[in-house]
Enzyme design. Structure first.
Site, short mmCIF file in Angstrom:
data_model
loop_
_atom_site.label_atom_id
_atom_site.label_comp_id
_atom_site.label_asym_id
_atom_site.label_seq_id
_atom_site.Cartn_x
_atom_site.Cartn_y
_atom_site.Cartn_z
N LYS A 198 -12.39 -4.34 -3.81
CA LYS A 198 -13.30 -3.21 -3.99
C LYS A 198 -12.61 -2.05 -4.66
O LYS A 198 -13.26 -1.15 -5.17
CB LYS A 198 -13.86 -2.77 -2.63
CG LYS A 198 -12.80 -2.64 -1.54
CD LYS A 198 -12.56 -1.27 -1.02
CE LYS A 198 -11.18 -1.14 -0.56
NZ LYS A 198 -10.62 -0.77 0.57
N LYS A 238 -6.29 -10.51 -6.49
CA LYS A 238 -7.39 -10.67 -5.55
C LYS A 238 -8.62 -9.86 -5.98
O LYS A 238 -8.46 -8.75 -6.50
CB LYS A 238 -6.91 -10.16 -4.18
CG LYS A 238 -7.56 -10.83 -2.99
CD LYS A 238 -6.94 -10.33 -1.70
CE LYS A 238 -8.00 -9.68 -0.84
NZ LYS A 238 -7.60 -9.35 0.50
N LYS A 260 0.81 -1.22 0.00
CA LYS A 260 0.00 0.00 0.00
C LYS A 260 0.85 1.27 0.00
O LYS A 260 0.46 2.27 -0.60
CB LYS A 260 -0.95 0.02 1.21
CG LYS A 260 -2.09 -0.98 1.10
CD LYS A 260 -3.25 -0.57 1.99
CE LYS A 260 -4.37 -1.58 1.93
NZ LYS A 260 -5.45 -1.29 2.88
#
Ligand code: TRP
Length: 334
Positions: A201, A198, A115
Site C-alpha cells: 500500500k 512485495k 523500516k
C-alpha cells in the site's frame, strides 16, 4: 485451537491482503466452524501508528479494513472482528511483554531493520517494540494458530520465544506456543511493476497494486501495463526460474481462482503474455469488483459496521481479561 490474525488499517487494502491473508482466514474459519471465542481477527491500529499517520485517514482506514474483512466473507456470527485499540489489554500486555523482551531480539527483526533504515535513532520506540505488541495480540487470546504472510513469520517465531521465556520464568504452560500458518499459493503477491518487490500500500505508484476498491476498468488498465518479459509463458514451474513477473502474474491468476500454479501452467503454458493477460483480467474482474461493491455498501452503513466492531471488541475483551489478570498475578502485579 484458537486462531488470531490482523492486518494494518491502510486506505489501500489490496490483492496481497486478500489473497495472502483475508481469504485464507475465511476458509480457515469456515473449515473449523469457528466461534467468536476461538477465531479472532483484528484491525491493528496500534501497529499502524508505529509510523506517522494522518488522523482522519487513519480513522477511515480502520473502517475500510473492517469492511474488507466482512466483504471478503468473514462472518461476525462466527468470528470476533474488532479494532485492536478498542481492547485495552493489547496495549497493557504489549508493555508487560516488552519488559520481558531483550533488545537484541528486537534489533534482529528484518522488518525493523527495513523500516528504521539507516537512521535508527530517529525512529519511534514503537517501531522497535512492534513485535512485542504483536506477541501481545496473539498471547492475549492464547492463540495457537496465526495465519500470516511469509514476511510476518519471523514475528510469530519471536512470539514463541517471548511466550517460552515467560512460561519458563513465571508459570510453565501458561501460554501455548503459537504456530505461524502459511496458506495457499499467493502468500506473497508482488508488485505489478517489479516482480521482486512485495505488493504494498505504500508503493508510490498505484499501478503497482490492485486495490479491492478498484473497478473493472482500473483492473484491466493495471494488468495491461503490468511488467512482463519477452518470452512465452512456461508450461512447468521450472520455467519460472528468474522470471519474477511471470511467476507473480501466474500466481495471481491461480490464486484468485482458488487454484494452484500446477493447475494453471498447462492451461497457459506456451502462450504469449498478451493472451494470458486477457484471461488474467477476466479472472480478476470476476472476483474483485463484487468484493469492492460489498465494501462500498458496508462503508455506507457505518452504524452496522460500528455495531459489528463493538460486539467483536466485547467478545475479545471477555477472553483477554482473564489472561491479563493471570499474567499480572504471576508477575506480582496483582
Ligand atoms: N504485523 C502484521 C502485519 O503487518 C499485522 C499483525 C499485527 C498481526 N498483530 C498481529 C498478524 C497478530 C498476526 C497476528 O501484517
Amino acid at each position: 485451537m484458537t486462531i488470531l490474525s490482523g492486518i494494518q488499517p491502510t486506505s489501500n487494502i489490496h490483492l496481497g491482503n486478500y489473497l495472502g491473508a483475508i481469504r485464507n482466514w475465511v476458509s480457515l474459519s469456515r473449515a473449523q466452524n469457528a466461534t467468536p471465542q476461538n477465531s479472532l481477527f483484528c484491525v491493528v491500529d496500534l501497529h499502524a501508528i508505529t509510523v506517522a499517520q494522518d488522523p482522519a485517514k487513519l480513522r477511515q482506514a480502520v473502517l475500510e479494513a473492517a469492511a474488507a474483512y466482512l466483504a471478503c466473507g468473514l462472518d461476525p456470527a462466527h468470528n470476533s472482528i474488532f479494532v485492536q485499540s478498542h481492547v485495552s489489554g493489547h496495549a497493557e500486555l504489549g508493555w508487560i511483554l516488552g519488559c520481558q523482551t531483550p533488545l537484541g531480539w528486537l534489533y534482529r527483526m528484518t522488518q525493523f531493520k527495513d523500516k528504521a533504515g539507516k537512521d535508527r535513532d530517529n525512529s519511534g520506540l514503537g517501531l522497535l517494540a512492534y513485535p512485542a505488541l504483536m506477541a501481545a495480540d496473539i498471547l492475549l487470546y492464547k492463540a495457537t494458530q496465526v495465519p500470516v504472510g511469509e514476511d510476518q513469520k519471523q514475528h510469530v517465531e519471536l512470539t514463541r520465544d517471548i511466550a517460552g521465556a515467560f512460561n519458563h520464568q513465571f508459570g510453565e504452560n501458561f501460554f501455548p506456543l503459537p504456530e505461524p500458518l502459511m496458506m495457499g499459493e499467493a502468500t506473497r503477491v508482488m508488485s505489478l511493476r517489479d516482480g521482486t518487490k512485495k505488493m504494498s500500500k505504500s508503493d508510490a505508484s498505484d499501478q503497482s497494486r490492485l486495490n479491492l476498491l478498484d473497478d473493472a476498468d482500473t483492473i484491466a488498465d493495471k494488468i495491461k501495463r503490468a511488467k512482463t518479459d519477452p518470452d512465452a509463458l512456461p508450461s512447468d514451474a521450472a520455467g519460472l526460474a528468474n522470471r519474477p513477473e511471470a511467476r507473480n502474474l501466474l500466481t495471481i491468476y491461480a490464486a484468485v481462482q482458488g487454484k494452484s500454479l500446477a493447475d494453471v501452467l498447462p492451461e497457459v503454458g506456451g502462450g504469449q503474455f498478451s493472451g494470458f493477460k486477457a484471461k488474467l483480467t477476466a479472472a480478476l474482474v470476476d472476483h474483485l469488483p463484487p468484493i469492492g461493491q460489498r465494501m462500498q455498501q458496508l462503508l455506507a452503513d457505518k452504524a452496522y459496521l460500528q455495531q459489528v466492531l463493538t460486539t467483536g471488541a466485547a467478545n475479545a475483551n471477555a477472553i483477554a481479561k482473564p489472561t491479563l489478570q493471570g499474567v499480572m498475578e504471576l508477575m506480582g502485579l496483582r
